[in-house]
Design a protein around this motif. Structure first.
Motif, PDB file in Angstrom:
ATOM      1  N   ARG A  50       0.907  -1.221   0.310  1.00 28.34           N
ATOM      2  CA  ARG A  50       0.069   0.064   0.017  1.00 28.34           C
ATOM      3  C   ARG A  50       0.915   1.101   0.051  1.00 28.34           C
ATOM      4  NH1 ARG A  50      -5.836  -0.592   2.769  1.00 28.34           N
ATOM      5  NH2 ARG A  50      -5.366   1.833   2.026  1.00 28.34           N
ATOM      6  N   THR A  51       0.405   2.150  -0.876  1.00 23.23           N
ATOM      7  CA  THR A  51       1.446   3.330  -0.948  1.00 23.23           C
ATOM      8  C   THR A  51       0.610   4.719  -0.986  1.00 23.23           C
ATOM      9  OG1 THR A  51       1.497   3.153  -3.397  1.00 23.23           O
ATOM     10  CG2 THR A  51       3.203   2.273  -2.252  1.00 23.23           C
ATOM     11  N   GLU A  52      -0.716   4.518  -0.756  1.00 24.47           N
ATOM     12  CA  GLU A  52      -1.604   5.738  -0.957  1.00 24.47           C
ATOM     13  C   GLU A  52      -1.298   6.583   0.322  1.00 24.47           C
ATOM     14  OE1 GLU A  52      -4.378   3.073   0.015  1.00 24.47           O
ATOM     15  OE2 GLU A  52      -3.719   2.207  -2.100  1.00 24.47           O
ATOM     16  N   ASP A  53      -1.190   6.273   1.414  1.00 21.41           N
ATOM     17  CA  ASP A  53      -1.239   7.028   2.696  1.00 21.41           C
ATOM     18  C   ASP A  53       0.070   6.369   3.509  1.00 21.41           C
ATOM     19  OD1 ASP A  53      -1.512   8.964   4.755  1.00 21.41           O
ATOM     20  OD2 ASP A  53      -3.236   8.377   5.415  1.00 21.41           O
ATOM     21  N   ARG A  54       1.123   7.007   3.889  1.00 22.52           N
ATOM     22  CA  ARG A  54       1.936   6.322   4.585  1.00 22.52           C
ATOM     23  C   ARG A  54       1.640   6.176   6.006  1.00 22.52           C
ATOM     24  NH1 ARG A  54       6.695  11.168   5.336  1.00 22.52           N
ATOM     25  NH2 ARG A  54       5.245  12.424   6.705  1.00 22.52           N
ATOM     26  N   TYR A  55       0.593   6.747   6.525  1.00 15.37           N
ATOM     27  CA  TYR A  55       0.158   6.648   7.837  1.00 15.37           C
ATOM     28  C   TYR A  55      -0.855   5.296   8.001  1.00 15.37           C
ATOM     29  CZ  TYR A  55       2.274  11.121   8.771  1.00 15.37           C
ATOM     30  OH  TYR A  55       2.909  12.265   8.595  1.00 15.37           O
ATOM     31  N   VAL A  56      -1.533   5.298   7.052  1.00 11.42           N
ATOM     32  CA  VAL A  56      -2.263   3.821   6.712  1.00 11.42           C
ATOM     33  C   VAL A  56      -1.392   2.649   6.783  1.00 11.42           C
ATOM     34  CG1 VAL A  56      -4.036   2.569   5.463  1.00 11.42           C
ATOM     35  CG2 VAL A  56      -4.310   5.113   5.814  1.00 11.42           C
ATOM     36  N   THR A  57      -0.455   2.934   6.150  1.00  9.35           N
ATOM     37  CA  THR A  57       0.885   1.692   5.780  1.00  9.35           C
ATOM     38  C   THR A  57       1.384   1.491   7.271  1.00  9.35           C
ATOM     39  OG1 THR A  57       0.993   2.349   3.502  1.00  9.35           O
ATOM     40  CG2 THR A  57       2.683   1.050   4.671  1.00  9.35           C
ATOM     41  N   ALA A  58       1.852   2.638   8.039  1.00  4.42           N
ATOM     42  CA  ALA A  58       2.338   2.564   9.216  1.00  4.42           C
ATOM     43  C   ALA A  58       1.349   1.785  10.305  1.00  4.42           C
ATOM     44  CB  ALA A  58       2.925   3.810   9.647  1.00  4.42           C
ATOM     45  N   THR A  59       0.048   2.138  10.037  1.00  2.55           N
ATOM     46  CA  THR A  59      -0.883   1.423  10.934  1.00  2.55           C
ATOM     47  C   THR A  59      -0.827   0.025  10.715  1.00  2.55           C
ATOM     48  OG1 THR A  59      -1.727   3.593  11.203  1.00  2.55           O
ATOM     49  CG2 THR A  59      -3.056   1.716  11.840  1.00  2.55           C
ATOM     50  N   PHE A  60      -1.219  -0.410   9.388  1.00  2.53           N
ATOM     51  CA  PHE A  60      -1.211  -1.722   9.088  1.00  2.53           C
ATOM     52  C   PHE A  60       0.234  -2.558   9.548  1.00  2.53           C
ATOM     53  CE2 PHE A  60      -4.646  -0.598   6.297  1.00  2.53           C
ATOM     54  CZ  PHE A  60      -5.691  -1.572   6.712  1.00  2.53           C
ATOM     55  N   ASN A  61       1.113  -1.664   9.536  1.00  2.00           N
ATOM     56  CA  ASN A  61       2.334  -2.338   9.806  1.00  2.00           C
ATOM     57  C   ASN A  61       2.535  -2.849  11.271  1.00  2.00           C
ATOM     58  OD1 ASN A  61       4.006  -3.208   7.544  1.00  2.00           O
ATOM     59  ND2 ASN A  61       4.738  -0.835   7.485  1.00  2.00           N
ATOM     60  N   ARG A  62       2.227  -1.661  11.997  1.00  6.12           N
ATOM     61  CA  ARG A  62       1.950  -1.987  13.631  1.00  6.12           C
ATOM     62  C   ARG A  62       0.926  -3.038  13.945  1.00  6.12           C
ATOM     63  NH1 ARG A  62       3.224   3.220  16.876  1.00  6.12           N
ATOM     64  NH2 ARG A  62       4.554   4.561  15.414  1.00  6.12           N
ATOM     65  N   VAL A  63      -0.066  -3.037  13.305  1.00  4.63           N
ATOM     66  CA  VAL A  63      -1.098  -4.108  13.489  1.00  4.63           C
ATOM     67  C   VAL A  63      -0.637  -5.624  13.366  1.00  4.63           C
ATOM     68  CG1 VAL A  63      -3.375  -5.134  12.981  1.00  4.63           C
ATOM     69  CG2 VAL A  63      -3.166  -2.570  13.398  1.00  4.63           C
ATOM     70  N   GLY A  64       0.134  -5.568  12.063  1.00  3.09           N
ATOM     71  CA  GLY A  64       0.725  -6.676  11.731  1.00  3.09           C
ATOM     72  C   GLY A  64       1.909  -7.207  12.663  1.00  3.09           C
ATOM     73  N   GLN A  65       2.807  -6.299  13.075  1.00  2.00           N
ATOM     74  CA  GLN A  65       3.726  -6.579  13.835  1.00  2.00           C
ATOM     75  C   GLN A  65       3.318  -7.495  15.235  1.00  2.00           C
ATOM     76  OE1 GLN A  65       7.213  -6.575  13.085  1.00  2.00           O
ATOM     77  NE2 GLN A  65       7.143  -7.494  15.061  1.00  2.00           N
ATOM     78  N   MET A  66       2.127  -6.427  15.667  1.00  2.00           N
ATOM     79  CA  MET A  66       1.338  -7.029  16.894  1.00  2.00           C
ATOM     80  C   MET A  66       0.901  -8.483  16.736  1.00  2.00           C
ATOM     81  SD  MET A  66      -1.985  -5.710  18.800  1.00  2.00           S
ATOM     82  CE  MET A  66      -2.705  -6.453  17.353  1.00  2.00           C
ATOM     83  N   ALA A  67       0.328  -8.704  15.724  1.00  2.00           N
ATOM     84  CA  ALA A  67      -0.068  -9.902  15.680  1.00  2.00           C
ATOM     85  C   ALA A  67       0.627 -11.100  15.403  1.00  2.00           C
ATOM     86  CB  ALA A  67      -1.179 -10.094  14.312  1.00  2.00           C
ATOM     87  N   VAL A  68       1.688 -10.631  14.706  1.00  2.00           N
ATOM     88  CA  VAL A  68       2.902 -11.783  14.507  1.00  2.00           C
ATOM     89  C   VAL A  68       3.655 -11.852  15.890  1.00  2.00           C
ATOM     90  CG1 VAL A  68       5.041 -12.070  13.570  1.00  2.00           C
ATOM     91  CG2 VAL A  68       3.148 -11.328  12.061  1.00  2.00           C
ATOM     92  N   THR A  69       3.908 -10.987  16.522  1.00  2.00           N
ATOM     93  CA  THR A  69       4.489 -11.047  17.958  1.00  2.00           C
ATOM     94  C   THR A  69       3.658 -11.899  18.798  1.00  2.00           C
ATOM     95  OG1 THR A  69       5.929  -9.188  17.332  1.00  2.00           O
ATOM     96  CG2 THR A  69       5.902  -9.833  19.844  1.00  2.00           C
TER      97      THR A  69
END
Length: 138
Positions: A50-69
């Protein structure tokens, strides 16, 4: 019917030799942690594309990192519980896991509700100011 009364008992959580898991509860725990791990990996892969909004991308990265960890930690806790290792398989580790999950979710919500709007406002102000300064036009 599911009896939740033991969950309110202090002795239940801090028992040195907890009872082994039942087949249904072990499948439920393993499935929950495995799904968290898989969904976290999928969310992180989608977020990087995703490249539309970097804050949306950062949020999804945070959620993904939380779920994986949390999925990995949960699977490790499940392994110790399934193998009936006395200290490492104790139930109180799941309490710590739950508190950690709630704290992590709270930090993500704080990022979405407080940090992102402030950063967007700062970017808008910087863009407004920079259009009057000499240099390359965007």
């Amino acid at each position: 019917m599911l009896n939740l009364r033991p969950l309110l008992n202090f002795q239940f959580w801090f028992d040195r030799t907890p009872a082994p898991l039942e087949a249904s509860s072990s499948r439920l725990l393993f499935g929950t942690f495995a799904v968290m791990l898989i969904l976290g990996a999928i969310i992180r892969m989608v977020a990087t594309r995703r490249t539309e909004d970097r804050y949306v991308t950062a949020t999804f990265n945070r959620v993904g990192q939380m779920a994986v960890t949390m999925g990995m930690i949960g699977l490790v806790l499940f392994f110790f519980t399934y193998q009936e290792i006395p200290f490492l398989g104790s139930r109180f580790w799941y309490l710590f896991w739950g508190v950690g999950l709630i704290a992590w979710i709270t930090s993500i919500v704080y990022y979405i509700k407080k940090i992102v709007p402030e950063k967007k406002k700062q970017e808008a102000e910087l863009l407004e100011r920079s259009k009057y300064l000499p240099g390359k036009k965007q």
